[in-house]
Design a protein around this motif. Structure first.
Motif, PDB file in Angstrom:
ATOM      1  N   ALA A 132      -0.455  -6.496   1.640  1.00 30.08           N
ATOM      2  CA  ALA A 132      -0.654  -5.557   0.536  1.00 30.08           C
ATOM      3  C   ALA A 132      -1.619  -6.101  -0.503  1.00 30.08           C
ATOM      4  N   THR A 133      -1.777  -7.417  -0.537  1.00 31.27           N
ATOM      5  CA  THR A 133      -2.728  -8.048  -1.460  1.00 31.27           C
ATOM      6  C   THR A 133      -4.134  -8.074  -0.870  1.00 31.27           C
ATOM      7  N   LEU A 134      -4.240  -8.402   0.422  1.00 27.99           N
ATOM      8  CA  LEU A 134      -5.553  -8.529   1.054  1.00 27.99           C
ATOM      9  C   LEU A 134      -6.198  -7.178   1.326  1.00 27.99           C
ATOM     10  N   HIS A 135      -5.395  -6.177   1.647  1.00 32.09           N
ATOM     11  CA  HIS A 135      -5.957  -4.887   2.050  1.00 32.09           C
ATOM     12  C   HIS A 135      -6.889  -4.286   1.001  1.00 32.09           C
ATOM     13  N   LEU A 170     -10.701  -5.254  10.072  1.00 34.13           N
ATOM     14  CA  LEU A 170      -9.626  -6.001   9.428  1.00 34.13           C
ATOM     15  C   LEU A 170      -8.719  -5.067   8.634  1.00 34.13           C
ATOM     16  N   ALA A 171      -9.329  -4.169   7.857  1.00 32.86           N
ATOM     17  CA  ALA A 171      -8.533  -3.220   7.073  1.00 32.86           C
ATOM     18  C   ALA A 171      -7.666  -2.358   7.992  1.00 32.86           C
ATOM     19  N   GLY A 172      -8.237  -1.911   9.118  1.00 31.66           N
ATOM     20  CA  GLY A 172      -7.473  -1.105  10.061  1.00 31.66           C
ATOM     21  C   GLY A 172      -6.341  -1.884  10.707  1.00 31.66           C
ATOM     22  N   ARG A 173      -6.583  -3.159  11.011  1.00 25.43           N
ATOM     23  CA  ARG A 173      -5.530  -3.996  11.585  1.00 25.43           C
ATOM     24  C   ARG A 173      -4.365  -4.135  10.612  1.00 25.43           C
ATOM     25  N   ILE A 174      -4.690  -4.351   9.342  1.00 22.58           N
ATOM     26  CA  ILE A 174      -3.629  -4.457   8.336  1.00 22.58           C
ATOM     27  C   ILE A 174      -2.846  -3.151   8.262  1.00 22.58           C
TER      28      ILE A 174
END
Length: 411
Positions: A132-135, A170-174
């Motif tokens: 939730a922080t990295l996204h 990366l965003a989609g993986r999260i």
């Protein structure tokens, strides 16, 4: 030739587009280097229409911005049909159309390396930073990449586009694996695929398409999953693909088949992946393929053996995964603990099942991973016949604690 006697505008645009030498630009255009030298001279000749089109597409600027002066009576404006086609090559839905730029609007070639460096940092941060922080950071970085596409050209633009595709991936993986939002992940993977197309990176496109296959597989839609895997393998053949990428595609398809109830096919695919990794290839593994190793393949295998009802084999495989797993694999460790708990629950040992489930919850308290929590909840449902036993009640106390319950509902 001295700078005062050369076409500085064209030379600057060439450098900004990532063509460090006249030979590199000549190769990209399919002309001799002497032709580029003439264009970069004090009085550059007006290029042939086909070369005008190639120059403006590669360098992203109008002919006059590139230092050319049209002959008397010649309209320097590009053909409107051609210009509309050039503008239409850039994706919509988040990736704005890239118009031809003025010289002042173009970014230097160094912007590609700088943007790419942040993408690499996000890739590494994924394994330890809360999703939730990295996204939001990954999404904001992708928005910057979309803006940079409008201010770059040539090799510089392709490098930005590849890094942008990885950021969206990366965003989609999260979204899919960590936040369990399949619909949003599907939209983000589409943006990633469009950016990979701008970079003409078929291997990255293959990885994105394989991730897209997870979404229908999780709902049991085998036909849609298979179709996306066929596309992923087609892109991989344009490669050259490394053994790791080819084995991972087998593993993804095996996961999809497992989700759709075809464990025999899945185990065959995993066996093929093991053979592929053992044989290897001379092709290098892309740096972004950091989510797959031989240990990860074994974890896939253990889950499929569990689903197939091969409990002794699954137990042996998963315990081996725990032994071989690097200390940094916190997220995957929760999944393995969950699968081991499921093995013991199916084998009729609720005490041991609860112990592995508690270990998964301990790890989830350090690093949240929705896939790991899903495994624990599946185990708890399978323990319903034993719900009055103390070990199961103790597990419920952990599973439905304040922090765990709030975190689960928030996601």
């Amino acid at each position: 030739m001295p700078q005062s006697e050369s076409n500085v505008r064209l030379r600057s645009a060439r450098h900004a587009a990532g063509y460090r030498s006249q030979q590199e630009l000549a190769t990209a255009l399919g002309v001799g280097v002497r032709q580029v030298r003439r264009w970069e001279s004090e009085n550059p000749p007006w290029p042939h229409p086909d070369l005008q089109q190639a120059l403006t597409e590669l360098l992203g600027q109008e002919m006059e911005s590139l230092g050319f002066t049209p002959p008397a009576g010649r309209d320097s404006r590009p053909d409107p049909v051609r210009r509309s086609l050039v503008g239409a090559t850039v994706v919509a839905a988040g990736l704005a159309a890239v118009p031809m730029q003025s010289a002042a609007a173009m970014q230097p070639a160094s912007v590609a390396a700088d943007f790419e460096a942040v993408t690499r940092s996000h890739r590494r941060l994924y394994w330890s930073v809360a999703p939730a922080t990295l996204h939001p950071a990954a999404v904001a970085h992708a928005a910057l990449g979309c803006a940079l596409l409008t201010e770059t050209a040539g090799q510089t633009r392709r490098t930005v586009a590849a890094a942008l595709a990885e950021s969206y991936l990366l965003a989609g993986r999260i979204e899919f694996f960590d936040l369990r939002n399949g619909d949003q992940a599907g939209r983000t993977f589409l943006l990633a695929l469009q950016a990979a197309g701008q970079a003409d990176d078929s291997l990255l496109g293959s990885a994105i398409l394989a991730h897209c296959a997870f979404i229908p597989a999780w709902t049991g839609d085998r036909d849609a999953a298979v179709e996306r895997m066929v596309a992923a393998r087609t892109y991989a053949r344009r490669g050259p693909a490394s053994a790791a990428l080819l084995a991972w595609l087998d593993a993804v398809e095996a996961e999809c088949e497992t989700r759709c109830g075809n464990t025999r096919t899945a185990l065959h695919l995993i066996g093929h992946a093991e053979d592929t990794l053992a044989a290897g290839t001379e092709h290098a593994t892309p740096p972004w393929l950091d989510w797959f190793t031989a240990v990860r393949l074994a974890a896939f295998k253990g889950n499929t053996q569990l689903t197939a009802g091969h409990l002794p084999q699954a137990r042996t495989t998963l315990l081996g995964v725990l032994d071989d797993m690097p200390a940094t694999e916190d997220k995957q460790r929760t999944v393995v603990y969950g699968d081991l708990a499921a093995v013991e629950a199916a084998a009729g040992d609720p005490e041991q099942a609860c112990e592995y489930a508690r270990q998964a919850l301990d790890q989830l308290g350090i690093t949240w991973y929705a896939m790991g929590m899903d495994r624990v909840r599946e185990v708890r449902r399978s323990l319903a016949p034993h719900q009055h036993e103390q070990c199961v009640r103790d597990l419920d106390e952990r599973l439905y604690g304040w922090s765990t319950t709030v975190s689960a509902l928030a996601r």
